[in-house]
Design a protein around this motif. Structure first.
Motif, PDB file in Angstrom:
ATOM      1  N   ASP A   1       0.836  -1.194   0.000  1.00 15.29           N
ATOM      2  CA  ASP A   1       0.000   0.000   0.000  1.00 15.29           C
ATOM      3  C   ASP A   1       0.878   1.253   0.000  1.00 15.29           C
ATOM      4  OD1 ASP A   1      -1.681   2.220   1.514  1.00 15.29           O
ATOM      5  OD2 ASP A   1      -3.117   0.736   0.777  1.00 15.29           O
ATOM      6  N   LYS A   2       0.404   2.276  -0.701  1.00 14.56           N
ATOM      7  CA  LYS A   2       1.188   3.510  -0.830  1.00 14.56           C
ATOM      8  C   LYS A   2       1.468   4.164   0.524  1.00 14.56           C
ATOM      9  CE  LYS A   2      -2.913   6.382  -1.684  1.00 14.56           C
ATOM     10  NZ  LYS A   2      -3.575   7.309  -2.638  1.00 14.56           N
ATOM     11  N   LEU A   3       0.668   3.831   1.547  1.00 14.19           N
ATOM     12  CA  LEU A   3       0.883   4.413   2.871  1.00 14.19           C
ATOM     13  C   LEU A   3       2.256   4.059   3.425  1.00 14.19           C
ATOM     14  CD1 LEU A   3      -0.323   5.921   5.354  1.00 14.19           C
ATOM     15  CD2 LEU A   3      -1.170   3.709   6.148  1.00 14.19           C
ATOM     16  N   PHE A   4       2.762   2.854   3.081  1.00 14.01           N
ATOM     17  CA  PHE A   4       4.014   2.386   3.674  1.00 14.01           C
ATOM     18  C   PHE A   4       5.204   2.469   2.720  1.00 14.01           C
ATOM     19  CE2 PHE A   4       0.787   0.016   6.189  1.00 14.01           C
ATOM     20  CZ  PHE A   4       1.028   0.672   7.390  1.00 14.01           C
ATOM     21  N   ILE A   5       4.989   2.968   1.499  1.00  9.08           N
ATOM     22  CA  ILE A   5       6.110   3.125   0.565  1.00  9.08           C
ATOM     23  C   ILE A   5       7.189   4.051   1.145  1.00  9.08           C
ATOM     24  CG2 ILE A   5       6.785   3.988  -1.700  1.00  9.08           C
ATOM     25  CD1 ILE A   5       5.376   1.336  -1.851  1.00  9.08           C
ATOM     26  N   PRO A   6       6.827   5.214   1.729  1.00  7.74           N
ATOM     27  CA  PRO A   6       7.880   6.074   2.306  1.00  7.74           C
ATOM     28  C   PRO A   6       8.691   5.378   3.395  1.00  7.74           C
ATOM     29  CG  PRO A   6       5.828   7.299   2.069  1.00  7.74           C
ATOM     30  CD  PRO A   6       5.497   5.864   1.798  1.00  7.74           C
ATOM     31  N   LEU A   7       8.035   4.568   4.226  1.00  5.06           N
ATOM     32  CA  LEU A   7       8.751   3.862   5.293  1.00  5.06           C
ATOM     33  C   LEU A   7       9.751   2.873   4.705  1.00  5.06           C
ATOM     34  CD1 LEU A   7       9.152   3.178   8.283  1.00  5.06           C
ATOM     35  CD2 LEU A   7       7.233   1.576   8.101  1.00  5.06           C
ATOM     36  N   LEU A   8       9.341   2.138   3.676  1.00  8.53           N
ATOM     37  CA  LEU A   8      10.245   1.175   3.046  1.00  8.53           C
ATOM     38  C   LEU A   8      11.408   1.890   2.358  1.00  8.53           C
ATOM     39  CD1 LEU A   8       7.564  -1.231   1.549  1.00  8.53           C
ATOM     40  CD2 LEU A   8       9.119  -1.741   3.425  1.00  8.53           C
ATOM     41  N   ARG A   9      11.129   3.015   1.709  1.00  7.56           N
ATOM     42  CA  ARG A   9      12.203   3.769   1.054  1.00  7.56           C
ATOM     43  C   ARG A   9      13.189   4.321   2.088  1.00  7.56           C
ATOM     44  NH1 ARG A   9      11.932   5.079  -4.275  1.00  7.56           N
ATOM     45  NH2 ARG A   9      10.026   4.532  -5.403  1.00  7.56           N
ATOM     46  N   ASP A  10      12.668   4.733   3.232  1.00  9.62           N
ATOM     47  CA  ASP A  10      13.562   5.207   4.294  1.00  9.62           C
ATOM     48  C   ASP A  10      14.498   4.092   4.753  1.00  9.62           C
ATOM     49  OD1 ASP A  10      12.502   7.723   4.227  1.00  9.62           O
ATOM     50  OD2 ASP A  10      11.185   7.456   5.960  1.00  9.62           O
ATOM     51  N   GLU A  11      13.977   2.864   4.808  1.00  6.02           N
ATOM     52  CA  GLU A  11      14.811   1.733   5.211  1.00  6.02           C
ATOM     53  C   GLU A  11      15.947   1.496   4.212  1.00  6.02           C
ATOM     54  OE1 GLU A  11      14.470  -0.568   8.106  1.00  6.02           O
ATOM     55  OE2 GLU A  11      13.680   1.410   8.569  1.00  6.02           O
ATOM     56  N   LEU A  12      15.676   1.747   2.939  1.00  7.23           N
ATOM     57  CA  LEU A  12      16.700   1.533   1.913  1.00  7.23           C
ATOM     58  C   LEU A  12      17.775   2.613   1.942  1.00  7.23           C
ATOM     59  CD1 LEU A  12      14.453   0.459  -1.100  1.00  7.23           C
ATOM     60  CD2 LEU A  12      16.017  -0.992   0.201  1.00  7.23           C
ATOM     61  N   GLY A  13      17.455   3.771   2.540  1.00  8.87           N
ATOM     62  CA  GLY A  13      18.421   4.863   2.566  1.00  8.87           C
ATOM     63  C   GLY A  13      18.681   5.379   1.156  1.00  8.87           C
ATOM     64  N   ASP A  14      19.865   5.930   0.951  1.00 12.11           N
ATOM     65  CA  ASP A  14      20.219   6.462  -0.370  1.00 12.11           C
ATOM     66  C   ASP A  14      20.766   5.324  -1.228  1.00 12.11           C
ATOM     67  OD1 ASP A  14      20.704   8.036  -2.513  1.00 12.11           O
ATOM     68  OD2 ASP A  14      22.048   9.445  -1.494  1.00 12.11           O
ATOM     69  N   LEU A  15      19.864   4.410  -1.592  1.00 12.02           N
ATOM     70  CA  LEU A  15      20.272   3.237  -2.367  1.00 12.02           C
ATOM     71  C   LEU A  15      20.803   3.646  -3.737  1.00 12.02           C
ATOM     72  CD1 LEU A  15      20.380   0.139  -2.447  1.00 12.02           C
ATOM     73  CD2 LEU A  15      18.064   0.169  -3.395  1.00 12.02           C
ATOM     74  N   ALA A  16      20.210   4.679  -4.330  1.00 10.82           N
ATOM     75  CA  ALA A  16      20.654   5.118  -5.657  1.00 10.82           C
ATOM     76  C   ALA A  16      22.122   5.527  -5.633  1.00 10.82           C
ATOM     77  CB  ALA A  16      19.780   6.270  -6.141  1.00 10.82           C
ATOM     78  N   ALA A  17      22.542   6.215  -4.570  1.00 10.40           N
ATOM     79  CA  ALA A  17      23.945   6.636  -4.478  1.00 10.40           C
ATOM     80  C   ALA A  17      24.865   5.421  -4.384  1.00 10.40           C
ATOM     81  CB  ALA A  17      24.139   7.545  -3.270  1.00 10.40           C
ATOM     82  N   SER A  18      24.438   4.403  -3.639  1.00  6.62           N
ATOM     83  CA  SER A  18      25.255   3.192  -3.512  1.00  6.62           C
ATOM     84  C   SER A  18      25.358   2.454  -4.843  1.00  6.62           C
ATOM     85  CB  SER A  18      24.656   2.268  -2.445  1.00  6.62           C
ATOM     86  OG  SER A  18      24.615   2.913  -1.185  1.00  6.62           O
ATOM     87  N   ILE A  19      24.258   2.414  -5.601  1.00  8.05           N
ATOM     88  CA  ILE A  19      24.283   1.753  -6.908  1.00  8.05           C
ATOM     89  C   ILE A  19      25.154   2.541  -7.876  1.00  8.05           C
ATOM     90  CG2 ILE A  19      22.848   1.106  -8.883  1.00  8.05           C
ATOM     91  CD1 ILE A  19      20.615   0.449  -6.900  1.00  8.05           C
ATOM     92  N   ASN A  20      25.109   3.859  -7.780  1.00 10.12           N
ATOM     93  CA  ASN A  20      26.005   4.685  -8.596  1.00 10.12           C
ATOM     94  C   ASN A  20      27.461   4.324  -8.321  1.00 10.12           C
ATOM     95  OD1 ASN A  20      24.995   7.345 -10.233  1.00 10.12           O
ATOM     96  ND2 ASN A  20      23.453   6.628  -8.797  1.00 10.12           N
ATOM     97  N   GLY A  21      27.783   4.095  -7.049  1.00  9.23           N
ATOM     98  CA  GLY A  21      29.146   3.731  -6.690  1.00  9.23           C
ATOM     99  C   GLY A  21      29.584   2.413  -7.302  1.00  9.23           C
TER     100      GLY A  21
END
Length: 431
Positions: free
Chosen positions: A137-157
């Motif tokens: 549910d979209k209600l918990f998408i922000p919480l899950l994204r917070d758990e991932l942190g700045d995943l995009a930056a890590s993938i860039n690395g």
């Protein structure tokens, strides 16, 4: 065997045949030390990620083991330029995206192979990361994204600077690195990784839950100070939260239990009734495939209860309605009035009174029945959320009453009542 290993094997077999022709002495054992192991030293500009370097190192070791291990060190020393040229040719073929600028072999029992690499062709200059969650549910998408942190930056690395063509063989390495990042940050989910190589590389992550998920979430709202009809008005907001929990991994709900309980309490506190009646909210969330949500809401200002009663095993005055309306004049003291209608005889009873809280579970007090001028002292003690023991003592007549009450669910209770000349079961509907 992966495609890169198969390619290495085929190329090395061909090179070994060439060595047998070009270096006849290589096919025969001579006296002296032989190569037992291969050590690899890699220089790359710009530097590759550690995992890619380990993959390159493994490839170099494979080539070195097939070409050098078992050979006499003296022979390799005499023909090192030929071996270096052959290794450079093999590695140029298998390390797609890199140009092998130099190979240097230092013979010994542990022979050292040093290579210098330089990327060629297009490089990954930007990475766009798209994240999708399956059945969340979209209600918990922000919480899950917070758990991932700045995943995009890590993938860039992991990907930035790699030769685009190297992703032909480094694709698996990159995917495994990304999965390890996800597992460390969000272990309750598995990520399917899709990489589209290019200067603007696209990475798509689709997250699916691991293990059991929440199938259902049951909501219970309770209060000893507010009527159930009022709580019923607040229930839809809480049920919307409960419905949104479906599909989340139970392990994730358990790990984030305190945070989710806080969100639940905040939803209840944001309702207009919570502000009007100064409600305290205590939430409990019990994770599992059938998750349970309990909210205890108590007013700091009022105590209002409405009940319908049916006395089973009693002939007279066995049906009644009861209303308790009180206001707290201090955190421990309440002034109230109770109104009771005996429906068999349509007789009204009016009783003003006072109650005082002693500790978290015990209340004592007194009331005066203005209908028959009788006075009562009373005590009530709670055992957990569902059990309650009460004692009413009359000073004028033989009308003492002891009751042991159990809450069956939010709207229904049963009480075993003892009076001087009768015992009966009282079924209580809480309105």
């Amino acid at each position: 065997m992966n495609p890169l290993s198969r390619q290495i094997t085929l190329v090395v077999v061909l090179v070994a045949v060439c060595l047998a022709v070009l270096l006849p002495g290589a096919a025969y054992a001579a006296e002296g030390d032989t190569v037992q192991t291969i050590r690899v030293d890699i220089a790359a500009n710009p530097p590759a990620t550690p995992r890619v370097l380990r993959r390159i190192e493994a490839s170099v070791k494979t080539v070195g083991q097939r070409l050098l291990v078992g050979k006499k060190t003296e022979l390799i020393s005499q023909s090192h330029q030929t071996y270096e040229a052959l290794m450079q040719e093999v590695l140029d073929r298998v390390l797609v995206g890199y140009s092998v600028q130099q190979v240097a072999i230092t013979p010994g029992v542990a022979t050292k192979v040093a290579i210098v690499l330089e990327p060629w062709g297009e490089r990954v200059r930007a990475v766009q990361v798209n994240i999708e969650f399956s059945a969340v549910d979209k209600l918990f998408i922000p919480l899950l994204r917070d758990e991932l942190g700045d995943l995009a930056a890590s993938i860039n690395g992991i990907l930035l600077g790699l030769p685009v063509d190297s992703l032909e063989w480094a694709d698996t390495v990159a995917k495994n690195s990304i999965r390890e990042l996800v597992e460390a940050r969000l272990p309750e989910y598995r990520a399917a990784v899709d990489i589209v190589p290019g200067e603007q590389t696209q990475v798509r992550l689709v997250f699916s839950p691991v293990g059991a998920v929440v199938r259902e979430a049951m909501v219970s709202l309770r209060s000893d100070s507010m009527p159930n009809l009022l709580l019923y008005e607040m229930k839809p907001d809480v049920e919307a939260f409960a419905k949104a929990l479906r599909g989340l991994p139970t392990e994730f709900v358990s790990r984030k239990q305190l945070e989710l309980t806080g969100q639940l309490e905040q939803i209840a506190l944001s309702h207009p009734y919570s502000q009007s009646y100064l409600l305290n909210v205590r939430g409990e969330l019990i994770p599992g495939p059938d998750t349970q949500i309990h909210l205890q809401l108590e007013s700091r200002k009022y105590r209002v209860n409405a009940e319908a009663r049916l006395d089973m095993g009693r002939d007279n005055a066995n049906t009644s309605g009861h209303l308790h309306a009180g206001k707290f004049v201090s955190p421990e003291d309440e002034l109230f009035v109770e109104v009771e209608l005996i429906t068999n005889t349509m007789q009204w009873q009016f009783s003003p009174g006072w109650g005082h809280q002693i500790g978290p579970n015990t209340v004592v007090g007194a009331r005066f029945n203005v209908t028959d001028n009788s006075r009562y002292a009373w005590l009530e003690h709670r055992f957990g959320d569902n059990w309650r023991l009460r004692f009413d003592r009359s000073s004028e007549k033989d009308d003492d009453e002891i009751g042991l009450r159990y809450k069956l669910h939010d709207f229904l209770s049963a009480e075993l009542v003892h009076r001087p000349h009768e015992n009966f079961i009282r079924v209580i509907g809480q309105l």
